[in-house]
Design a protein around this motif. Sequence first.
Motif, PDB file in Angstrom:
ATOM      1  N   PRO A 179      14.136  -3.116  20.918  1.00 38.35           N
ATOM      2  CA  PRO A 179      14.536  -2.147  22.009  1.00 38.35           C
ATOM      3  C   PRO A 179      13.791  -0.721  22.349  1.00 38.35           C
ATOM      4  CG  PRO A 179      16.264  -2.965  20.548  1.00 38.35           C
ATOM      5  CD  PRO A 179      14.969  -3.490  19.907  1.00 38.35           C
ATOM      6  N   LEU A 180      12.848  -0.537  21.172  1.00 35.24           N
ATOM      7  CA  LEU A 180      12.170   0.818  21.484  1.00 35.24           C
ATOM      8  C   LEU A 180      10.871   0.577  22.090  1.00 35.24           C
ATOM      9  CD1 LEU A 180      13.414   2.817  18.261  1.00 35.24           C
ATOM     10  CD2 LEU A 180      14.103   2.964  20.803  1.00 35.24           C
ATOM     11  N   ALA A 181      10.589  -0.832  22.305  1.00 33.81           N
ATOM     12  CA  ALA A 181       9.004  -1.256  22.939  1.00 33.81           C
ATOM     13  C   ALA A 181       8.608  -0.480  24.046  1.00 33.81           C
ATOM     14  CB  ALA A 181       9.002  -2.696  23.086  1.00 33.81           C
ATOM     15  N   LEU A 188      10.485   8.455  14.458  1.00 35.12           N
ATOM     16  CA  LEU A 188      10.557   7.477  13.218  1.00 35.12           C
ATOM     17  C   LEU A 188      12.033   7.756  12.722  1.00 35.12           C
ATOM     18  CD1 LEU A 188       8.781   6.066  11.262  1.00 35.12           C
ATOM     19  CD2 LEU A 188       8.461   8.104   9.870  1.00 35.12           C
ATOM     20  N   ARG A 189      12.711   8.436  12.961  1.00 37.71           N
ATOM     21  CA  ARG A 189      14.104   8.437  12.423  1.00 37.71           C
ATOM     22  C   ARG A 189      15.008   7.464  13.030  1.00 37.71           C
ATOM     23  NH1 ARG A 189      14.903  14.888  13.541  1.00 37.71           N
ATOM     24  NH2 ARG A 189      13.845  14.076  15.318  1.00 37.71           N
ATOM     25  N   ASP A 190      14.473   6.928  14.233  1.00 34.84           N
ATOM     26  CA  ASP A 190      15.282   5.858  14.898  1.00 34.84           C
ATOM     27  C   ASP A 190      14.953   4.564  13.885  1.00 34.84           C
ATOM     28  OD1 ASP A 190      16.721   7.652  16.630  1.00 34.84           O
ATOM     29  OD2 ASP A 190      15.046   7.333  18.110  1.00 34.84           O
ATOM     30  N   LEU A 191      13.954   4.491  13.126  1.00 33.16           N
ATOM     31  CA  LEU A 191      13.638   3.357  12.697  1.00 33.16           C
ATOM     32  C   LEU A 191      14.167   3.152  11.236  1.00 33.16           C
ATOM     33  CD1 LEU A 191      10.023   3.208  14.159  1.00 33.16           C
ATOM     34  CD2 LEU A 191      11.903   1.973  15.026  1.00 33.16           C
ATOM     35  N   ARG A 192      15.241   3.902  10.633  1.00 33.86           N
ATOM     36  CA  ARG A 192      15.362   3.872   9.628  1.00 33.86           C
ATOM     37  C   ARG A 192      16.089   2.809   8.977  1.00 33.86           C
ATOM     38  NH1 ARG A 192      18.005   8.204   7.712  1.00 33.86           N
ATOM     39  NH2 ARG A 192      17.170   9.504   9.360  1.00 33.86           N
ATOM     40  N   GLU A 210       5.376   8.364   2.788  1.00 31.28           N
ATOM     41  CA  GLU A 210       5.407   9.857   2.817  1.00 31.28           C
ATOM     42  C   GLU A 210       5.722  10.128   4.157  1.00 31.28           C
ATOM     43  OE1 GLU A 210       3.957  12.691   1.152  1.00 31.28           O
ATOM     44  OE2 GLU A 210       4.245  11.128  -0.674  1.00 31.28           O
ATOM     45  N   ALA A 211       5.465   9.366   5.248  1.00 29.46           N
ATOM     46  CA  ALA A 211       5.853   9.543   6.589  1.00 29.46           C
ATOM     47  C   ALA A 211       7.334   9.560   6.635  1.00 29.46           C
ATOM     48  CB  ALA A 211       5.278   8.864   7.495  1.00 29.46           C
ATOM     49  N   CYS A 212       7.832   8.426   6.154  1.00 30.05           N
ATOM     50  CA  CYS A 212       9.402   8.026   6.125  1.00 30.05           C
ATOM     51  C   CYS A 212      10.216   9.242   5.620  1.00 30.05           C
ATOM     52  CB  CYS A 212       9.510   6.844   5.552  1.00 30.05           C
ATOM     53  SG  CYS A 212       9.148   5.537   6.730  1.00 30.05           S
ATOM     54  N   ALA A 213       9.677   9.670   4.307  1.00 32.58           N
ATOM     55  CA  ALA A 213      10.301  10.924   3.704  1.00 32.58           C
ATOM     56  C   ALA A 213      10.098  12.055   4.348  1.00 32.58           C
ATOM     57  CB  ALA A 213       9.345  10.982   2.296  1.00 32.58           C
ATOM     58  N   ARG A 214       9.339  12.401   5.301  1.00 27.76           N
ATOM     59  CA  ARG A 214       9.638  13.528   6.188  1.00 27.76           C
ATOM     60  C   ARG A 214      10.286  13.397   7.064  1.00 27.76           C
ATOM     61  NH1 ARG A 214       3.839  12.967   6.164  1.00 27.76           N
ATOM     62  NH2 ARG A 214       3.710  12.359   8.250  1.00 27.76           N
ATOM     63  N   ALA A 215      10.823  12.094   7.562  1.00 24.87           N
ATOM     64  CA  ALA A 215      11.832  11.714   8.384  1.00 24.87           C
ATOM     65  C   ALA A 215      13.090  11.813   7.813  1.00 24.87           C
ATOM     66  CB  ALA A 215      11.425  10.617   9.200  1.00 24.87           C
ATOM     67  N   GLY A 216      13.201  11.803   6.552  1.00 18.38           N
ATOM     68  CA  GLY A 216      14.615  11.905   5.743  1.00 18.38           C
ATOM     69  C   GLY A 216      15.158  10.491   5.247  1.00 18.38           C
ATOM     70  N   PHE A 217      14.394   9.431   5.044  1.00 19.49           N
ATOM     71  CA  PHE A 217      14.847   8.243   4.574  1.00 19.49           C
ATOM     72  C   PHE A 217      13.884   7.368   4.008  1.00 19.49           C
ATOM     73  CE2 PHE A 217      12.814   6.962   8.523  1.00 19.49           C
ATOM     74  CZ  PHE A 217      12.195   5.805   8.486  1.00 19.49           C
ATOM     75  N   THR A 218      14.270   6.485   3.222  1.00 14.35           N
ATOM     76  CA  THR A 218      13.076   5.538   2.642  1.00 14.35           C
ATOM     77  C   THR A 218      13.011   4.303   3.222  1.00 14.35           C
ATOM     78  OG1 THR A 218      13.993   6.585   0.441  1.00 14.35           O
ATOM     79  CG2 THR A 218      12.675   4.226   0.372  1.00 14.35           C
ATOM     80  N   GLY A 262       4.991  10.623  17.696  1.00 10.11           N
ATOM     81  CA  GLY A 262       5.047  11.912  17.767  1.00 10.11           C
ATOM     82  C   GLY A 262       4.744  12.810  16.731  1.00 10.11           C
ATOM     83  N   ASP A 263       5.595  13.731  16.215  1.00 11.10           N
ATOM     84  CA  ASP A 263       5.595  14.743  15.167  1.00 11.10           C
ATOM     85  C   ASP A 263       5.566  14.124  13.968  1.00 11.10           C
ATOM     86  OD1 ASP A 263       5.363  16.848  17.078  1.00 11.10           O
ATOM     87  OD2 ASP A 263       7.546  17.367  16.827  1.00 11.10           O
ATOM     88  N   PHE A 264       6.167  12.916  13.631  1.00  9.65           N
ATOM     89  CA  PHE A 264       5.981  12.339  12.519  1.00  9.65           C
ATOM     90  C   PHE A 264       4.992  11.254  11.987  1.00  9.65           C
ATOM     91  CE2 PHE A 264      10.842  13.515  13.082  1.00  9.65           C
ATOM     92  CZ  PHE A 264      10.958  13.977  11.767  1.00  9.65           C
ATOM     93  N   ALA A 265       4.088  11.130  13.096  1.00  9.59           N
ATOM     94  CA  ALA A 265       2.867  10.113  12.982  1.00  9.59           C
ATOM     95  C   ALA A 265       2.091  10.640  11.895  1.00  9.59           C
ATOM     96  CB  ALA A 265       2.135  10.418  14.291  1.00  9.59           C
ATOM     97  N   PRO A 266       1.622   9.662  10.840  1.00  9.99           N
ATOM     98  CA  PRO A 266       0.592  10.042   9.925  1.00  9.99           C
ATOM     99  C   PRO A 266      -0.682  10.249  10.445  1.00  9.99           C
ATOM    100  CG  PRO A 266       2.058   8.349   9.269  1.00  9.99           C
ATOM    101  CD  PRO A 266       2.129   8.659  10.543  1.00  9.99           C
ATOM    102  N   ARG A 267      -1.700  11.107  10.033  1.00  7.74           N
ATOM    103  CA  ARG A 267      -2.978  11.191  10.523  1.00  7.74           C
ATOM    104  C   ARG A 267      -3.791  11.202   9.473  1.00  7.74           C
ATOM    105  NH1 ARG A 267       0.123  13.735  13.906  1.00  7.74           N
ATOM    106  NH2 ARG A 267       0.023  13.573  16.265  1.00  7.74           N
ATOM    107  N   ARG A 268      -5.275  10.660   9.621  1.00  5.59           N
ATOM    108  CA  ARG A 268      -6.269  10.666   8.661  1.00  5.59           C
ATOM    109  C   ARG A 268      -7.424  10.868   9.382  1.00  5.59           C
ATOM    110  NH1 ARG A 268      -7.321   4.247   8.372  1.00  5.59           N
ATOM    111  NH2 ARG A 268      -7.756   3.502  10.351  1.00  5.59           N
ATOM    112  N   THR A 269      -8.328  11.366   8.797  1.00  4.14           N
ATOM    113  CA  THR A 269      -9.853  11.847   9.169  1.00  4.14           C
ATOM    114  C   THR A 269     -10.747  10.621   8.830  1.00  4.14           C
ATOM    115  OG1 THR A 269      -9.394  14.120   8.849  1.00  4.14           O
ATOM    116  CG2 THR A 269     -11.528  13.442   9.273  1.00  4.14           C
TER     117      THR A 269
END
Length: 316
Positions: A179-181, A188-192, A210-218, A262-269
């Motif tokens: 549905p979100l494709a 990310l909160r919509d994927l809990r 870590e990313a899901c924890a920031r969004a408030g779920f496991t 968006g804002d919940f996206a993990p990033r790496r260098t």
Amino acid sequence: MLETDMLRLLDVVARTGSFTAAALELSYTQSAVSRRVATLEAEAGGPLFDRLPRGVRLTPAGHALHRHACDVLKRLAMAEEELAAIQRGTGGRLRVGAFATANAALVPGALRDFRAAFPGVDVSLVEGLSGELMEGVGDGMIDIAVVSDYFSGVPLGEEAEVTPLLEDELLIALPADHPLAGADVVDLRDLRDESWIAGAQPDGATTLGEACARAGFTPRVEVRIGEWTGKLGYVAAGLGITMVPAMAAPAVRADLALRPLGDFAPRRTVYAALPRPAPASARALLGFLRRGLPHPAGSPLPEPADSPDVAAGRFA
């Protein structure tokens, strides 16, 4: 022990057939050539030239030594050419290391351009985790490695020179009929309530956790797969969703939808690591890596002198 200069003298005299002509070519005096030939004959145990009314010619022993001298001089010339090519970065070997997703687009594109510019360099590639690749650089087994700080950073040693290449964002991979494709950005909160396809490591902190924890779920992880390409197969089968580095987006199968978080996206260098000192060919490949186009969700980084995190011994 026959010295290289003596072998060169033997070759010039044999080729010109004259001490005088050899002296002119080598910028010696004729008497100097005569003395050196006499010394060479003493070391060889007998005459190497027949002295004729006009010039000289090789004796049987001279022919035998001259044949070997030509072989030695040819191999020395080849060695000098090869060493010079290595110093210029146009020859020799280049051992490249990269983590898996860097081999999806970034490294292949750079190596394609590098090989076109330096066809004389023998390139070999090893794939591994960033920590293993850094050890290879430190041990002198890898000439340049593409590594990342994903997830917990990579220890640095003084023997490594590290250059930031780009910031890489993780995207969400969804089945095409999800549905979100079609969303421009997925929260990310919509994927809990989704089932997740995660990496093989069940213990310890992870990027997903870590990313899901920031969004408030496991996240509910039901399948664990070591390689990111395998994760995509399970997503395509409708068995869950997963995160995919944006730098691997060009290699993602067409029946999946990749969307930013968006804002919940993990990033790496992503970095390039070279030994100190680095081969010229490794620096040439670094140039091609830096000139590669940034992927859609990432951006190239300027090359700093030394960042505080690098100086502290870890990637940021």
